[in-house]
Design a protein around this motif. Structure first.
Motif, PDB file in Angstrom:
ATOM      1  N   SER A 168       0.577  -1.645  -0.186  1.00  0.00           N
ATOM      2  CA  SER A 168       0.185  -0.161  -0.243  1.00  0.00           C
ATOM      3  C   SER A 168       0.303   1.358  -0.363  1.00  0.00           C
ATOM      4  O   SER A 168       2.013   0.911   0.371  1.00  0.00           O
ATOM      5  N   SER A 170       1.151   3.710   2.473  1.00  0.00           N
ATOM      6  CA  SER A 170       1.206   4.274   3.832  1.00  0.00           C
ATOM      7  C   SER A 170       2.786   2.961   4.122  1.00  0.00           C
ATOM      8  O   SER A 170       3.149   3.465   5.353  1.00  0.00           O
ATOM      9  N   SER A 171       2.199   1.583   3.649  1.00  0.00           N
ATOM     10  CA  SER A 171       3.440   0.753   4.098  1.00  0.00           C
ATOM     11  C   SER A 171       5.310   2.046   4.370  1.00  0.00           C
ATOM     12  O   SER A 171       5.590   2.607   2.850  1.00  0.00           O
ATOM     13  N   SER A 246      -7.944   3.433   6.716  1.00  0.00           N
ATOM     14  CA  SER A 246      -6.462   3.692   6.359  1.00  0.00           C
ATOM     15  C   SER A 246      -5.434   4.295   5.749  1.00  0.00           C
ATOM     16  O   SER A 246      -5.912   5.487   5.378  1.00  0.00           O
ATOM     17  N   GLY A 247      -4.318   3.956   6.214  1.00  0.00           N
ATOM     18  CA  GLY A 247      -3.415   5.077   6.140  1.00  0.00           C
ATOM     19  C   GLY A 247      -2.719   5.096   6.567  1.00  0.00           C
ATOM     20  O   GLY A 247      -2.302   3.791   7.356  1.00  0.00           O
ATOM     21  N   VAL A 249      -1.950   5.461  10.693  1.00  0.00           N
ATOM     22  CA  VAL A 249      -2.494   5.664  11.634  1.00  0.00           C
ATOM     23  C   VAL A 249      -1.582   6.354  12.927  1.00  0.00           C
ATOM     24  O   VAL A 249      -0.174   5.282  13.191  1.00  0.00           O
ATOM     25  N   SER A 252      -5.400   5.016  18.202  1.00  0.00           N
ATOM     26  CA  SER A 252      -6.590   4.731  17.558  1.00  0.00           C
ATOM     27  C   SER A 252      -6.388   3.682  18.284  1.00  0.00           C
ATOM     28  O   SER A 252      -5.914   3.191  19.340  1.00  0.00           O
ATOM     29  N   SER A 289      -9.844   6.271  14.982  1.00  0.00           N
ATOM     30  CA  SER A 289      -8.730   6.189  14.227  1.00  0.00           C
ATOM     31  C   SER A 289      -8.015   7.325  13.933  1.00  0.00           C
ATOM     32  O   SER A 289      -9.145   8.530  13.660  1.00  0.00           O
ATOM     33  N   TYR A 291      -6.170   9.409  11.419  1.00  0.00           N
ATOM     34  CA  TYR A 291      -4.405   8.788  10.753  1.00  0.00           C
ATOM     35  C   TYR A 291      -4.238   9.851   9.177  1.00  0.00           C
ATOM     36  O   TYR A 291      -5.173  11.043   9.221  1.00  0.00           O
ATOM     37  N   ARG A 294      -5.129   8.701   1.924  1.00  0.00           N
ATOM     38  CA  ARG A 294      -3.886   9.290   0.809  1.00  0.00           C
ATOM     39  C   ARG A 294      -3.818  10.180   0.017  1.00  0.00           C
ATOM     40  O   ARG A 294      -2.625  10.715  -0.106  1.00  0.00           O
TER      41      ARG A 294
END
Length: 334
Positions: A168, A170-171, A246-247, A249, A252, A289, A291, A294
């Motif tokens: 992804s 964000s990795s 997702s992204g 984070v 959370s 969460s 975060y 994208r």
């Protein structure tokens, strides 16, 4: 009896100085060129034939999951994954390669061997010597790193969502290898290595200090940049399996009835009786969460890159200031 002489770089024109620098650091230039060429070929292979083969293999696998009797090319999937990992980390390692060379060879070895002092006595000022040392390597390092970052981003985008296990945005490794930060880090590594070489006067020590400074700068930016840009906060009911969003984070967990934020117990949805009992006991009302989605990618990249470029300029300035103080002191005692 003969005396070793250094080139009178102060009397040379700019093209002659450039040729002298290229001749002096020819082995390093060969290594850098080979690294850029090999990585360029690998990334073109990754974004072209390897991606096509992996996408086709995943389509075969999707058919197999329907229950049909079939085979799929697992080797193509694994090959794509391996080459992606190797090339990504290789791109991220480039700034450290630059820092190591700058500390060990660009300044550290010449100060240690006395070559730098000899050059300063033969028509070239210390400041001009250092400027000539930094200018061409900075251009070469920035250009090579920028090309590889652009190719990496192209290769990452080439799958168009057809590879289920693709990293992804964000990795950790993909996030940095796809943006301008490695270019800024390469320039910072060059300046840090040069400063370390002048400060220590030892090639091996300068190598270690240059690489350590580059790593420390990257770590500081990694921790600070995501917190310098407003993040998104999203809440969800306890009927979800956990926090949503997702992204990148930042935080959370669980939201209680009185507004407190607690760590996520990783129990799951309140549809499970054991989880429902746990949530009632801690007075939980939902998940939260914090975060970066994208859409925050480029603001975060710019927030990370700008201070690294500023640090590179400050490190280069510190190298000139240190060189001036040391050479002035020696001139005063001569």
């Amino acid at each position: 009896m003969t005396t070793a002489t250094a080139p009178v770089t102060g009397a040379l024109t700019a093209p002659h100085r450039l040729r002298w620098l290229l001749r002096l650091h020819r082995p390093a230039l060969y290594v850098w060129t080979a690294a850029v060429v090999v990585l360029t070929a690998a990334l073109l292979w990754l974004g072209g034939p390897l991606t096509d083969a992996a996408v086709h293999a995943w389509r075969q696998y999707d058919v197999c999951r329907t229950g049909a009797t079939c085979v799929y090319d697992q080797d193509a999937i694994l090959r794509y994954k391996d080459v992606y990992q190797y090339t990504t980390w290789a791109v991220l390692a480039l700034p450290f390669l630059v820092a190591a060379w700058a500390g060990a060879a660009l300044t550290g070895r010449e100060v240690e061997s006395g070559t730098a002092h000899l050059a300063w006595t033969q028509g070239v000022s210390p400041a001009r010597w250092l400027a000539a040392k930094l200018a061409a390597p900075a251009a070469v390092a920035a250009a090579g790193t920028a090309v590889l970052v652009a190719l990496h981003r192209w290769a990452w985008l080439a799958d168009h969502g057809g590879i289920d296990t693709a990293k992804s945005w964000s990795s950790f490794e993909t996030y940095y290898a796809n943006g301008p930060l490695p270019v800024a880090l390469a320039l910072a590594g060059l300046a840090a290595g040069a400063l370390a070489g002048l400060a220590t006067g030892r090639a091996l020590a300068a190598l270690a200090w240059g690489m350590s400074a580059t790593l420390a700068l990257w770590g500081a930016v990694h921790l600070a940049a995501p917190r310098l840009y407003p993040a998104v906060t999203r809440t969800a009911g306890l009927d979800h399996d956990g926090p949503v969003g997702s992204g990148i984070v930042l935080d959370s967990g669980i939201v209680t009835a009185d507004g407190r934020h607690l760590p996520d117990p990783f129990c799951g949805s309140s549809a499970y009786s054991t989880c429902q009992a746990l949530y009632e006991r801690i007075d939980a009302v939902g998940f939260f969460s914090v975060y970066h989605p994208r859409s925050h990618y480029w603001p975060l990249q710019l927030l990370a890159t700008a201070p690294v470029l500023a640090a590179a300029a400050l490190l280069a300035l510190a190298a000139f200031v240190l060189l001036r103080r040391r050479t002035q002191g020696k001139a005063a005692t001569a």
